[in-house]
Design an enzyme around this catalytic site. Structure first.
Site, PDB file in Angstrom:
ATOM      1  N   GLU A   9       0.849  -1.198   0.000  1.00 14.33           N
ATOM      2  CA  GLU A   9       0.000   0.000   0.000  1.00 14.33           C
ATOM      3  C   GLU A   9       0.877   1.237   0.000  1.00 14.33           C
ATOM      4  O   GLU A   9       1.795   1.337   0.813  1.00 14.33           O
ATOM      5  CB  GLU A   9      -0.872   0.070   1.265  1.00 14.33           C
ATOM      6  CG  GLU A   9      -2.025  -0.875   1.284  1.00 14.33           C
ATOM      7  CD  GLU A   9      -2.905  -0.703   2.528  1.00 14.33           C
ATOM      8  OE1 GLU A   9      -2.892   0.377   3.146  1.00 14.33           O
ATOM      9  OE2 GLU A   9      -3.589  -1.677   2.876  1.00 14.33           O
TER      10      GLU A   9
HETATM   11  C1  NOJ Z   1      -4.283   1.152   5.554  1.00 15.31           C
HETATM   12  C2  NOJ Z   1      -5.443   0.219   5.360  1.00 15.31           C
HETATM   13  O1  NOJ Z   1      -4.943  -1.068   5.201  1.00 15.31           O
HETATM   14  C3  NOJ Z   1      -6.330   0.564   4.176  1.00 15.31           C
HETATM   15  O2  NOJ Z   1      -7.457  -0.239   4.216  1.00 15.31           O
HETATM   16  C4  NOJ Z   1      -6.663   2.033   4.173  1.00 15.31           C
HETATM   17  O3  NOJ Z   1      -7.490   2.357   3.082  1.00 15.31           O
HETATM   18  C5  NOJ Z   1      -5.374   2.821   4.139  1.00 15.31           C
HETATM   19  N1  NOJ Z   1      -4.597   2.516   5.331  1.00 15.31           N
HETATM   20  C6  NOJ Z   1      -5.585   4.326   4.084  1.00 15.31           C
HETATM   21  O4  NOJ Z   1      -6.106   4.771   5.290  1.00 15.31           O
END
Ligand code: NOJ
Length: 585
Positions: free
Chosen positions: A414
């Protein structure tokens, strides 16, 4: 014989010393802010985008799905922004083909998504019931991805615990979750493991533990301060290890895949890199974040600094044992080394300094760390309150991971930025800037020797952002949530990311600036299209408003009320003016 034995021992000691020193050689005092680096990523580098089940699927009660803790949490009033829920979200459950065509437009190598545990096991317990319709949904998604040459990277737990397990056992507070989770994971390996080769056990367990069981901002909403997060994390770490062993002993030979975990971590930079106290505080911040999970998984036990701080504070509170649970020596060796690759989720950075929190005022996870977090007011913060754009922190974090955990294989699971806007804006030049700079810092980290194999932009679509509801949009694609068809529109960042992927990096300054220019050119046309579409919807909504109760349309009400009030004001002023003019005459 004796000699070779001695040499063997000496080598062993040497290896140990090397390992230990390798774990210590992160250089806190050298924060390199090099200029932009033009160059490419290693061949085979994997580019992707991500999502998670509860945030995008919708269909919360369809086709036999059971309730998750998030279904229940969001249906209580006051838990999320505007009481938003993920009930329908992007309707991803019905839109596999459409979404894959978006991935194709980007030319993605992989797509990261999560499996909703209660969709395929409604109560969370395998022996109760397996929901074949739910199983089929993920079958179809995986098959379609593979048909389009997109590698599925699958998360088993992105926070949506089956509600029954929460109600019956207290969720992650209870040790029994380890076996239930292992049974769920086994079913996934059994049904999907012939095609899925990248498994992530847990997504961001820090959030699941701290926000779910310590602050209560997330489901299940418990506020067990000072103990809840540590206990939840303890069981999550053991559950992760158990699932890794299950894969290792039962599936690895046949399926030849990998099992990792995705840890999120902000970077903590000492306020003053020449001050030892600040360096220690920053290291504590990082150890309490990513180290809390990574250290047991790579080295077998919690970071020493966590054991020291939480232990000392627990004793000061008069407790007989530390609030941080302990692993037995058997557990330590069972947990150590249970990671084929490390998933890293990263968004932002903080400056850190030392600050004492006396334990007599009651301890929490946050006060246990004895630190204060600061931000530089010059850092851009376009969206989420907590998300400042600090690209160099990404390179620092990656180098820290390399030195602490023996240079593991890393997938960025991410990275991205939100915008805090309820209205339409597809020309997201700040997101282009964020991606450009963060991806560049990752490239520099790879040049530093960090073993990063892939990058996942977060996220493919705008989606339900947990307690923030739909108010924070992380997507490369804009989703019009007010339209029941949930249409998707590309933001300018799609064009930009697409070019990074195509070139596998950044060719030269002129070219990259061209990309940016072209991306922002195309978005204005899409913006107009979307604006026209939204106008049409607003008209339809006004008609709906006449029939529907006001409260369920708060956002639209403001849209309708503001122009109406303005028009009325103008009319009244005009009448008043006419009245005055007449009086004069
Ligand atoms: C981490 C989380 O895993 C994800 O679900 C979320 O959208 C992002 N942070 C942004 O807050």
């Amino acid at each position: 014989m004796m000699l070779s034995h001695r040499v063997g021992r000496a080598c062993h000691v040497l290896v140990l010393v090397l390992c230990l020193s390798a774990a210590e050689d992160f250089d806190w005092s050298a924060n390199n802010h090099d200029s932009f680096y033009y160059g490419t990523f290693p061949n085979g580098f994997s580019w992707g985008a991500g999502s998670s089940a509860y945030q995008t699927e919708g269909a919360w009660d369809k086709d036999g799905k059971g309730l998750s803790i998030w279904d229940v949490f969001t249906h209580k009033k006051g838990k999320t922004f505007l009481n938003d829920t993920g009930d329908s979200s992007c309707e991803g459950y019905y839109r596999i083909k459409d979404d894959i065509s978006l991935m194709k437009e980007l030319n993605l190598n992989h797509y990261r998504f999560s499996i909703s545990w209660p969709r395929i096991m409604p109560t969370g317990i395998r022996s109760d019931h397996v929901n074949e319709k739910g199983v089929k949904y993920y079958d179809a998604l995986i098959d379609d991805l593979l048909e389009h040459n997109i590698t599925p990277i699958v998360t088993l737990y992105h926070w949506d615990l089956p509600q029954v397990l929460q109600e019956k056992y207290g969720g992650w507070q209870n040790i029994s979750m380890i076996n239930y989770f292992n049974n769920f994971a086994s079913l996934c390996f059994e049904r999907y493991g012939d095609r899925v080769k990248h498994w992530i056990t847990f997504n961001n367990p820090w959030s699941a533990a701290v926000e779910g069981y310590e602050t209560g901002e997330h489901a299940p909403g418990l506020k067990l301060r000072g103990t809840g997060a540590y206990r939840a994390a303890h069981h999550i770490i053991k559950a992760h290890a158990k699932v890794w062993h299950t894969y290792d002993t039962q599936w690895r030979n046949k399926q030849r895949g990998m099992v990792g975990i995705s840890l999120s971590g902000d970077w903590g930079e000492p306020v003053d890199i020449t001050n030892q106290k600040d360096i220690e505080a920053a290291e504590r911040y990082v150890q309490f974040y990513i180290g809390w999970f990574a250290t047991p998984i790579f080295h077998g036990d919690y970071p020493q600094v966590m054991k020291d701080f939480i232990g000392r504070k627990s004793a000061q509170q008069g407790l007989g044992t530390s609030r941080l649970p302990t692993f037995s020596s058997q557990e330590k060796s069972y947990i150590k080394g249970t990671c084929d690759f490390l998933g890293v989720g990263h968004f932002t950075t903080r400056y850190i300094t030392q600050k004492n929190f006396p334990s007599n005022r009651g301890s929490t996870y946050f006060s246990d760390r004895d630190i204060a977090e600061l931000v530089d007011p010059r850092w851009p913060d376009p969206g989420s309150e907590w998300l400042y754009s600090v690209p160099w922190g990404f390179r620092r974090l990656l180098n820290f991971i390399k030195t602490q955990y023996g240079n593991p294989m890393i997938f960025i699971t991410e990275n991205g930025v939100s915008e805090k806007m309820l209205c339409t804006e597809l020309c997201d030049d700040w997101r282009i800037q964020y991606y450009k700079d963060y991806i560049n810092e990752m490239l520099k980290a790879i040049r530093d020797g960090v073993n990063v194999k892939g990058y996942t932009a977060w996220s493919l679509l705008d989606k339900f952002e947990w307690d923030e509801g739909y108010s924070e949009r992380f997507g490369l694609y804009y989703v019009d949530f007010r339209n029941k068809n949930k249409p998707r529109y590309p933001k300018a960042s799609v064009q930009f990311y697409k070019r990074i992927i195509k070139f596998n990096g950044f060719p030269n300054q002129r070219e990259v600036e061209n990309w940016k220019r072209k991306a922002t050119e195309t978005c204005s046309t899409s913006n107009q299209l979307l604006a026209a579409e939204e106008q049409r919807n607003t008209a339809a909504n006004i008609l709906r408003l006449i029939h529907d109760p006001l409260t369920s349309h708060m956002e639209m009400v403001t849209e309708v009320v503001v122009p109406t009030v303005c028009t009325l004001c103008i009319l009244i002023s005009a009448v008043f003016l006419m009245f005055l003019l007449r009086k004069r005459n």
